[in-house]
Design a protein around this motif. Structure first.
Motif, short mmCIF file in Angstrom:
data_model
loop_
_atom_site.label_atom_id
_atom_site.label_comp_id
_atom_site.label_asym_id
_atom_site.label_seq_id
_atom_site.Cartn_x
_atom_site.Cartn_y
_atom_site.Cartn_z
N GLU A 172 -17.90 8.01 -30.62
CA GLU A 172 -18.28 8.73 -29.42
C GLU A 172 -19.64 9.41 -29.59
N GLN A 173 -19.90 9.91 -30.79
CA GLN A 173 -21.18 10.56 -31.05
C GLN A 173 -22.34 9.58 -30.93
N ILE A 174 -22.10 8.31 -31.26
CA ILE A 174 -23.12 7.29 -31.06
C ILE A 174 -23.51 7.25 -29.58
N GLY A 175 -22.52 7.29 -28.71
CA GLY A 175 -22.79 7.30 -27.28
C GLY A 175 -23.63 8.49 -26.86
N GLU A 176 -23.45 9.60 -27.55
CA GLU A 176 -24.17 10.82 -27.20
C GLU A 176 -25.62 10.79 -27.65
N CYS A 177 -25.92 10.16 -28.80
CA CYS A 177 -27.27 10.38 -29.33
C CYS A 177 -27.91 9.21 -30.06
N ALA A 178 -27.25 8.07 -30.22
CA ALA A 178 -27.83 6.97 -30.99
C ALA A 178 -28.13 5.77 -30.10
N ASP A 179 -28.71 4.74 -30.70
CA ASP A 179 -29.13 3.55 -29.96
C ASP A 179 -28.29 2.32 -30.28
N GLY A 180 -27.51 2.38 -31.34
CA GLY A 180 -26.73 1.22 -31.72
C GLY A 180 -25.53 1.61 -32.57
N TRP A 181 -24.53 0.73 -32.54
CA TRP A 181 -23.29 0.92 -33.32
C TRP A 181 -23.16 -0.24 -34.29
N ILE A 182 -22.94 0.09 -35.58
CA ILE A 182 -22.75 -0.92 -36.62
C ILE A 182 -21.32 -0.81 -37.14
N PRO A 183 -20.40 -1.59 -36.59
CA PRO A 183 -19.05 -1.63 -37.17
C PRO A 183 -18.97 -2.69 -38.28
N THR A 184 -18.06 -2.48 -39.21
CA THR A 184 -17.82 -3.45 -40.28
C THR A 184 -16.33 -3.78 -40.32
N PHE A 185 -16.01 -5.08 -40.38
CA PHE A 185 -14.62 -5.54 -40.40
C PHE A 185 -13.81 -4.97 -39.23
N TRP A 186 -14.45 -4.89 -38.09
CA TRP A 186 -13.76 -4.50 -36.86
C TRP A 186 -13.37 -5.80 -36.17
N GLY A 245 -18.72 9.03 -24.93
CA GLY A 245 -19.76 9.91 -25.47
C GLY A 245 -21.02 9.88 -24.64
N ALA A 246 -21.40 8.70 -24.18
CA ALA A 246 -22.60 8.57 -23.37
C ALA A 246 -22.46 9.33 -22.05
N ALA A 247 -21.27 9.27 -21.46
CA ALA A 247 -21.04 9.97 -20.19
C ALA A 247 -21.22 11.48 -20.37
N ARG A 248 -20.74 12.02 -21.47
CA ARG A 248 -20.89 13.46 -21.72
C ARG A 248 -22.35 13.85 -21.83
N ALA A 249 -23.16 12.94 -22.38
CA ALA A 249 -24.58 13.24 -22.59
C ALA A 249 -25.46 12.76 -21.45
N GLY A 250 -24.86 12.17 -20.43
CA GLY A 250 -25.65 11.66 -19.32
C GLY A 250 -26.50 10.47 -19.68
N ARG A 251 -26.01 9.63 -20.59
CA ARG A 251 -26.75 8.46 -21.04
C ARG A 251 -26.10 7.19 -20.49
N ASP A 252 -26.87 6.12 -20.50
CA ASP A 252 -26.40 4.81 -20.05
C ASP A 252 -25.84 4.05 -21.26
N ALA A 253 -24.52 3.90 -21.31
CA ALA A 253 -23.89 3.26 -22.47
C ALA A 253 -24.30 1.80 -22.62
N SER A 254 -24.71 1.16 -21.54
CA SER A 254 -25.06 -0.26 -21.61
C SER A 254 -26.31 -0.51 -22.43
N THR A 255 -27.11 0.51 -22.67
CA THR A 255 -28.32 0.34 -23.47
C THR A 255 -28.05 0.44 -24.97
N TRP A 259 -15.19 4.13 -26.41
CA TRP A 259 -15.51 5.42 -27.03
C TRP A 259 -16.99 5.73 -26.89
N ILE A 260 -17.83 4.71 -27.08
CA ILE A 260 -19.27 4.91 -26.87
C ILE A 260 -19.55 5.36 -25.44
N ALA A 261 -18.89 4.71 -24.50
CA ALA A 261 -19.09 5.06 -23.09
C ALA A 261 -18.67 6.50 -22.81
#
Length: 335
Positions: free
Chosen positions: A170-184, A199-209, A195-197
């Motif tokens: 969720e924090q990635i959605g709030e402040c980062a540009d990419g998510w790196i999962p491993t063995f997901w 976090g992004a909604a709380r920060a007013g960001r566009d999760a699709s980016t 979850w990214i979406a």
């Protein structure tokens, strides 16, 4: 680049000249980026600097640097320096790592990893943008109004975060540009994206980016060789890499498999049997195996599940001829 593909070089038994040559070939073949892992071998920003001066177009990523062994200010300085030398090609991949590495190798307390990741992102953003460090919004330290005494090439660099747990994602959605999962498991990427979406909604960001860029195990080997290698890799991560992956895979329905594999792997008398305990369903969910043509088709199919930038793990401890064959065989389409 409609179907970008990236490569990741493993940190253990790292061969500088071999992987520099690999990065140059990857650039020639149109790969999106070349990433370097860091643990307790080579230091990654220096390696990327070497690659930067011997390449021209391919993006270069830290995959990943932990947020404890360097101060947030030093992470920002290193990012600004490599970004300038590479002429704007750095992607900064960060993550919390784990207690064993942070405390056992770096001698730093593994404390408040979520806050530490957030502070590194905020400090890096502020300093690259020419702002005062005291205005970064960091919470774990009282910074004075320092600014970088150099002008960064770009006011921001892409920051990707390696994360497996809900709050971190969720924090990635709030402040980062990419998510790196491993063995997901690839079919469950939508859950992480949700979850990214949030976090992004709380920060007013566009999760699709925000880019989903999983470390991806592709084994372009026909017949049983690829399957056996997949079993060995999965059993190592479950039995030898701590509880993160067991927790993740248990959440996705592989709990009994993980218990069986971990028990076999952690007993030296039965470790050799652990790979055989990896189920076909786990191989399908966590890896791509088969001849190169099949792997490319399967990789393309999995994009529909939300895989934006697959970061393919390069084979380790192999001669150049085998490494070259992998890079050429998995190269992104040219049209």
């Amino acid at each position: 680049m409609s179907e970008p593909v990236a490569l990741l070089a493993f940190w253990k038994n790292y061969d500088r000249k071999l992987y520099l040559r690999a990065a140059q070939l990857a650039e020639e073949l149109g790969y999106h980026s070349f990433w370097l892992a860091e643990a307790w071998g080579y230091e990654v920003f220096t390696l990327l600097t070497e690659m930067a001066v011997h390449t021209k177009r391919i993006q270069l990523g830290t995959g990943i640097v932990n947020v404890f062994s360097r101060t947030p200010g030093l992470v920002a300085m290193s990012a600004a320096t490599v970004d300038e030398i590479s002429e704007g090609r750095l992607i900064l991949g960060v993550g919390a790592s784990g207690k064993n590495v942070v405390e056992g190798f770096h001698g730093r307390p593994f404390d408040k990893p979520l806050s530490q990741v957030r502070d590194v992102i905020r400090v890096t953003r502020a300093l690259l943008a020419g702002q005062k460090l005291s205005d970064a919004g960091a919470t774990l330290a009282q910074y004075r109004p320092f600014k970088l005494e150099m002008k960064p090439l770009r006011p921001t660099v892409p920051i990707y975060v390696a994360a497996l747990r809900q709050k971190a994602i969720e924090q990635i959605g709030e402040c980062a540009d990419g998510w790196i999962p491993t063995f997901w498991p690839y079919e469950r990427l939508a859950e992480g994206r949700a979850w990214i979406a949030a976090g992004a909604a709380r920060a007013g960001r566009d999760a699709s980016t925000i880019v989903t860029a999983p470390f991806t195990t592709a084994l372009p080997l026909d017949g049983p060789a690829g399957t056996m290698m997949a079993r060995q890799i999965i059993s190592f991560y479950i039995g030898g890499m701590g509880d993160y992956y067991i927790e993740l895979l248990t959440r996705f329905g592989f709990g009994e498999d993980c218990k069986r594999i971990a028990a076999l792997y952690q007993d030296r008398a039965t470790r050799a049997q652990a790979a055989a305990a990896v189920s076909d369903a786990m191989i399908e969910a966590l890896t791509i195996t088969g001849d190169p043509a099949h792997c490319l088709v399967e990789l393309r199919r999995r994009r529909s599940f939300g895989l934006d930038l697959p970061i393919l793990s390069l084979p380790t401890n192999v001669p150049w001829e085998m490494l070259e064959a992998f890079i050429r065989g998995m190269a992104p389409p040219t049209s």
